[in-house]
Motif scaffolding. Structure first.
Motif, short mmCIF file in Angstrom:
data_model
loop_
_atom_site.label_atom_id
_atom_site.label_comp_id
_atom_site.label_asym_id
_atom_site.label_seq_id
_atom_site.Cartn_x
_atom_site.Cartn_y
_atom_site.Cartn_z
N ASP A 118 55.90 46.78 24.07
CA ASP A 118 56.66 46.65 22.82
C ASP A 118 57.81 45.67 22.95
O ASP A 118 58.98 45.99 22.74
CB ASP A 118 57.18 48.02 22.38
N ILE A 119 57.48 44.43 23.28
CA ILE A 119 58.46 43.36 23.39
C ILE A 119 58.04 42.24 22.43
O ILE A 119 56.87 41.86 22.36
CB ILE A 119 58.53 42.82 24.83
N ASP A 120 59.00 41.72 21.69
CA ASP A 120 58.68 40.65 20.74
C ASP A 120 58.39 39.34 21.46
O ASP A 120 57.41 38.65 21.17
CB ASP A 120 59.83 40.46 19.76
N LEU A 121 59.26 38.97 22.41
CA LEU A 121 59.09 37.73 23.14
C LEU A 121 59.42 37.95 24.61
O LEU A 121 60.54 38.35 24.95
CB LEU A 121 59.99 36.63 22.57
N LEU A 122 58.43 37.70 25.45
CA LEU A 122 58.59 37.84 26.90
C LEU A 122 58.39 36.49 27.55
O LEU A 122 57.44 35.78 27.26
CB LEU A 122 57.56 38.83 27.45
N VAL A 123 59.32 36.13 28.45
CA VAL A 123 59.19 34.89 29.22
C VAL A 123 58.90 35.25 30.67
O VAL A 123 59.66 36.02 31.30
CB VAL A 123 60.47 34.04 29.15
N ILE A 124 57.81 34.73 31.20
CA ILE A 124 57.44 34.93 32.60
C ILE A 124 57.10 33.57 33.21
O ILE A 124 56.98 32.58 32.50
CB ILE A 124 56.22 35.87 32.73
N ASP A 125 56.95 33.54 34.50
CA ASP A 125 56.43 32.35 35.17
C ASP A 125 54.93 32.55 35.30
O ASP A 125 54.43 33.07 36.30
CB ASP A 125 57.09 32.18 36.54
N ALA A 126 54.20 32.12 34.28
CA ALA A 126 52.77 32.44 34.19
C ALA A 126 51.92 31.70 35.20
O ALA A 126 50.72 31.98 35.30
CB ALA A 126 52.26 32.15 32.78
N GLU A 127 52.50 30.81 35.98
CA GLU A 127 51.74 30.20 37.07
C GLU A 127 51.21 31.26 38.02
O GLU A 127 50.14 31.11 38.61
CB GLU A 127 52.62 29.21 37.84
N TYR A 128 51.95 32.37 38.13
CA TYR A 128 51.58 33.43 39.07
C TYR A 128 50.85 34.58 38.39
O TYR A 128 50.66 35.63 38.99
CB TYR A 128 52.84 33.92 39.78
N PHE A 129 50.47 34.41 37.12
CA PHE A 129 49.73 35.42 36.38
C PHE A 129 48.35 34.88 36.04
O PHE A 129 48.18 33.68 35.81
CB PHE A 129 50.46 35.78 35.08
N SER A 130 47.38 35.76 36.00
CA SER A 130 46.02 35.36 35.63
C SER A 130 45.83 35.49 34.12
O SER A 130 46.66 36.08 33.41
CB SER A 130 44.99 36.23 36.36
N GLN A 131 44.71 34.99 33.65
CA GLN A 131 44.36 35.15 32.24
C GLN A 131 44.24 36.63 31.89
O GLN A 131 44.66 37.06 30.81
CB GLN A 131 43.05 34.42 31.94
N ASN A 132 43.70 37.42 32.80
CA ASN A 132 43.58 38.86 32.57
C ASN A 132 44.95 39.53 32.52
O ASN A 132 45.16 40.48 31.76
CB ASN A 132 42.73 39.50 33.66
N ASP A 133 45.89 39.07 33.34
CA ASP A 133 47.24 39.61 33.32
C ASP A 133 47.89 39.38 31.96
O ASP A 133 48.54 40.27 31.40
CB ASP A 133 48.11 38.96 34.40
N ILE A 134 47.72 38.18 31.44
CA ILE A 134 48.29 37.84 30.13
C ILE A 134 47.66 38.71 29.05
O ILE A 134 48.35 39.24 28.17
CB ILE A 134 48.05 36.35 29.80
#
Length: 279
Positions: free
Chosen positions: A53-69
């Motif tokens: 339940d977050i409107d806008l989340l900023v992460i370093d998506a280089e370390y996340f997979s498509q499934n994580d997103i």
């Protein structure tokens, strides 16, 4: 029986406290209806199950997979932006050694980074490749860092190099938020007819962080007013204004949130400069 009820009440309170602590790194403004904006670029995919339940989340998506997103979306994260550093190179990235010859100088307070020549076609191609990878993972936008390279190296070639990278991002259809970079952003919003950026984020508007002493405090009045004028200027040109504050003292956190709400900024308050859930 009374002892049992008291014990249950204590357990409930502890659960509530622990649940709240998961998001202690950041908090939005004082209004319940305000956008919930959280920046956790220091975290890895293990946070996927801790956020919702977050409107806008900023992460370093280089370390996340498509499934994580995708999992974050299932948990109720409405928009996901990825951090992307375009103005400096970090020695922990896999490609850092490939661009050492394009570095411009040391980055104060961040020994793992060096400013980079954004006008170099090779660096622009690297940025484009990273943008493509992040788009494939399913992010909604980019949290663009270190356009401050133009402040440190105020050359037209540097300015144009940033524009080239932003133009590539824009053609992906994703949103663009500039973190810091007030010198670049002010020139950009004044000079360019077609504005590509959707928002600006400014760190330490109300609060301040002392690198030499590792302490969190309140910014001086002149700095606070400068950044306020800058964010108001950006808003007058159609950008959404975000602030990222660093504070550990509850009273200062409340003051920072109130200040942001008063000026119409969407605010995240972190309790650590590393932008993790816990220090």
């Amino acid at each position: 029986m009374r002892k049992t009820k008291l014990f249950i009440k204590i357990i409930c309170v502890l659960i509530l406290i622990l649940s709240t602590a998961l998001l202690s790194a950041c908090s939005a403004s004082t209004s319940d209806s305000a956008e919930k904006y959280i920046v956790l670029i220091g975290e890895d995919p293990e946070i996927t199950e801790k956020l919702s339940d977050i409107d806008l989340l900023v992460i370093d998506a280089e370390y996340f997979s498509q499934n994580d997103i995708a999992r974050l979306r299932e948990n109720g994260i409405h928009e996901i932006y990825s951090y992307i550093n375009i103005g400096s190179i970090e020695n922990f990235r896999s490609y850092d050694t490939d661009f050492e010859k394009y570095t411009l100088g040391a980055y104060e307070n961040w020994p793992e980074e060096k400013w980079i020549d954004v006008s170099a076609p090779e660096w622009q191609a690297c940025a484009a490749s990273r943008v493509d990878s992040l788009v494939q993972k399913g992010v909604d936008g980019f949290f663009v860092d270190n356009t401050d390279v133009y402040y440190n190296y105020p050359q037209e070639s540097i300015y144009d190099g940033i524009l080239t990278i932003l133009d590539y991002m824009d053609h992906t259809g994703r949103k663009i938020m500039i973190n810091g970079g007030d010198c670049f952003v002010k020139k950009y919003l004044t000079a360019e007819k077609n504005v590509l950026i959707d928002g600006v984020n400014q760190e330490n508007v109300f609060t301040a962080y002392d690198f030499s002493n590792d302490t969190y405090t309140i910014n001086d009045k002149s700095t606070r007013e400068y950044y306020t004028d800058y964010l108001d200027f950006a808003m007058s040109h159609g950008c959404t204004a975000y602030t990222l504050e660093y504070a550990t003292v509850p009273a200062i956190r409340r003051q920072a949130a109130t200040y942001a709400a008063k000026h119409g900024y969407i605010c995240c308050i972190s309790d650590n400069i590393g932008l993790c859930l816990e220090k």
